[in-house]
Design a protein around this motif. Structure first.
Motif, PDB file in Angstrom:
ATOM      1  N   PHE A 124       0.843  -1.192   0.000  1.00  0.00           N
ATOM      2  CA  PHE A 124       0.000   0.000   0.000  1.00  0.00           C
ATOM      3  C   PHE A 124       0.882   1.246   0.000  1.00  0.00           C
ATOM      4  O   PHE A 124       2.103   1.157   0.211  1.00  0.00           O
ATOM      5  CB  PHE A 124      -0.930   0.014   1.223  1.00  0.00           C
ATOM      6  N   LYS A 166      -3.926   2.457  -2.782  1.00  0.00           N
ATOM      7  CA  LYS A 166      -3.392   1.449  -3.706  1.00  0.00           C
ATOM      8  C   LYS A 166      -3.090   0.134  -2.977  1.00  0.00           C
ATOM      9  O   LYS A 166      -2.024  -0.457  -3.136  1.00  0.00           O
ATOM     10  CB  LYS A 166      -2.147   1.991  -4.414  1.00  0.00           C
ATOM     11  N   TRP A 167      -4.056  -0.359  -2.252  1.00  0.00           N
ATOM     12  CA  TRP A 167      -3.888  -1.541  -1.409  1.00  0.00           C
ATOM     13  C   TRP A 167      -4.050  -2.813  -2.250  1.00  0.00           C
ATOM     14  O   TRP A 167      -5.060  -2.991  -2.945  1.00  0.00           O
ATOM     15  CB  TRP A 167      -4.919  -1.517  -0.285  1.00  0.00           C
TER      16      TRP A 167
END
Length: 512
Positions: A124, A166-167
């Protein structure tokens, strides 16, 4: 007073059925159900595709750039015993969800322990824009698309309490590789007390993820196909000849030119950017030339090379030959050439190009649990149990020693302490504890009870939340996890209803 009384209690009426069926009934009492915190991580397939591309493009450059989620030395605390005994479960009966396996793909070993196929890294971007990772695992769920990890590896508790950006989950991560693809986080679930109050008694999260995606190279397509393509695409210019350029123009193709043809100009040796060239001259001209730097001056010694008789005859009779053709008494044939200097300003050549059209090929890998399987889940269990912990440690110990790289998975094994523990700095009233020296990066590592080394499956009964130094030697020697109770199951159950997004279609196109 029981240290866990601050939690919202939700009694369980019974255990969960086996064979992957998720079912449990809750009593309707005066006690309220836990309030789960839920956050959407991506809104649609196109956004999820862009997140996967962020981590996978350039041969996984962003994955390799990421650093472990790290802790300050002051955050490596000491555990203090709580007041719940080894049999204490105060919100219902013990329950479980059975695991599901997968035989797809190889998996490694660590000192004769078979690594679960389900474990991996969660990547992330944190609130500071830093690329980070924690550890996590796939767990069994209705749609086989859940990842369990530490809550602080999903919710950024460093002041803003927002979810990480943005995991993604990368199962089987090994030395920079994503062997089973990338699974983008869609929706995250944790306990309200963690997201709102930073209460690490609930430092766990269940994240519903998309179908897996892997990039499978690219292909050149027609302009018409390029225009219709919904996925990643790009234009690549290719240099062509002047003749090909002319044909391209006649066919109204995608071609273009740049620059112009100019001749080289004779300049002095001190002219900025002047280039030294050689000019072949006769022996007489060479002998008359001066030495030193300058136009018309000698360029090194004469160059002599042996040749065959047929080459000798051909060169000797060629119209432009200015050198000397000679032979020795043994019948060996030689050519000697003579050169002088020419300092020139280089000319330029007009270049011609044709545009070629390329599209990226992506592959849908299906649901996470169908690819790597999923660990089971257990709650309201006795704390004094044997447990395996698998994770990716990399952070240094408080004394600065850094024994782990984070490139490969490590494990701890032992029996959890017979008492629960408190950590006031993190509002912890009841963590379970295990002697384990893994450091930061192992945050979110699954704690698996009843682990089968042959099946590589067990029951998730905790996740690594905090690291501790019990003997005061500035080295991590214990880890602790939230105690999984009926509230944990209720939040897991809520997360299990989210269906996975399919990011790409059968041709590799991005779904809208």
């Amino acid at each position: 007073m029981n240290t866990r009384a601050k939690r919202l209690a939700l009694p369980l009426a019974g255990a969960v059925a086996a064979s992957g069926m998720i079912a449990a009934s809750f009593t309707t009492s005066a006690q309220a159900a836990p309030k789960p915190a839920s956050e959407t991580l991506v809104k649609d397939a196109a956004t999820a595709y862009s997140v996967a591309k962020f981590w996978l493009e350039a041969n996984g450059a962003a994955l390799k750039k990421a650093k472990e989620y790290n802790w300050d030395a002051k955050d490596v605390t000491k555990l203090v015993r709580g007041d719940m005994n080894s049999g204490g479960t105060d919100d219902g009966k013990a329950g479980k969800v059975d695991p599901t396996g997968s035989n797809k793909g190889p998996s490694g070993k660590v000192k004769n322990i078979n690594l679960p196929r389900t474990i991996g890294k969660v990547f992330f971007v944190d609130s500071k824009g830093q690329y980070r990772w924690c550890s996590g695992t796939s767990i069994q769920a209705r749609h086989r698309n859940l990842v369990a990890t530490a809550g602080h590896c999903v919710y950024d508790l460093d002041g803003n309490k927002h979810v990480m950006d943005k995991w993604v989950f990368v199962p089987g991560y090994h030395q920079g590789k994503a062997p089973w693809g990338v699974y983008v986080g869609q929706q995250a679930f944790t306990h309200y007390n963690l997201s709102a109050y930073e209460d690490y008694d609930h430092d766990y999260a269940f994240v519903a993820v998309s179908n897996g995606i892997a990039f499978a190279g690219s292909k050149e397509v027609s302009f018409e196909e390029y225009q219709k393509w919904q996925g990643d695409k790009w234009i690549k210019p290719v240099e062509i000849s002047r003749e090909e350029y002319g044909k391209c123009l006649l066919n109204l193709g995608h071609c273009w030119a740049e620059g112009k043809d100019t001749k080289a100009e004779l300049v002095g040796p001190d002219y900025p950017g002047a280039v030294l060239q050689r000019k072949e001259v006769s022996k007489q001209q060479y002998d008359r030339a001066k030495t030193g730097k300058g136009n018309g001056n000698k360029l090194g010694e004469p160059v002599t090379e042996p040749v065959t008789r047929s080459e000798w005859l051909k060169i000797k009779s060629s119209p432009g030959f200015k050198g000397r053709a000679w032979a020795d008494k043994r019948g060996n044939y030689y050519i000697t050439r003579y050169y002088v200097q020419e300092w020139v300003k280089p000319g330029s050549v007009r270049k011609y190009y044709r545009d070629t059209f390329h599209v990226a090929l992506a592959k849908d890998l299906g649901a996470l649990g169908n690819v790597v399987g999923g660990q089971g889940l257990a709650w309201n269990q006795k704390v004094n149990q044997k447990v395996f912990v698998f994770g990716y440690p990399a952070d240094a110990h408080p004394d600065g020693d850094k024994p782990y790289s984070g490139l490969t998975a490590k494990h701890c094994y032992g029996t959890t302490a017979s008492k629960v523990y408190k950590v006031d700095a993190f509002k912890v009233a009841a963590h379970i504890a295990l002697k384990c020296s893994m450091t930061g990066g192992a945050d979110g590592s699954p704690w698996l009870i009843k682990y089968s080394n042959a099946k590589r499956l067990g029951l998730l009964n905790g996740v690594t939340s905090l690291f501790h130094d019990q003997d005061g030697n500035n080295r991590v020697d214990y880890s602790s996890s939230p105690y999984f109770d009926g509230e944990t199951y209720a939040i897991y159950d809520k997360a299990s209803y989210v269906q996975p997004l399919k990011l790409v279609g059968p041709q590799g196109e991005v779904r809208s």
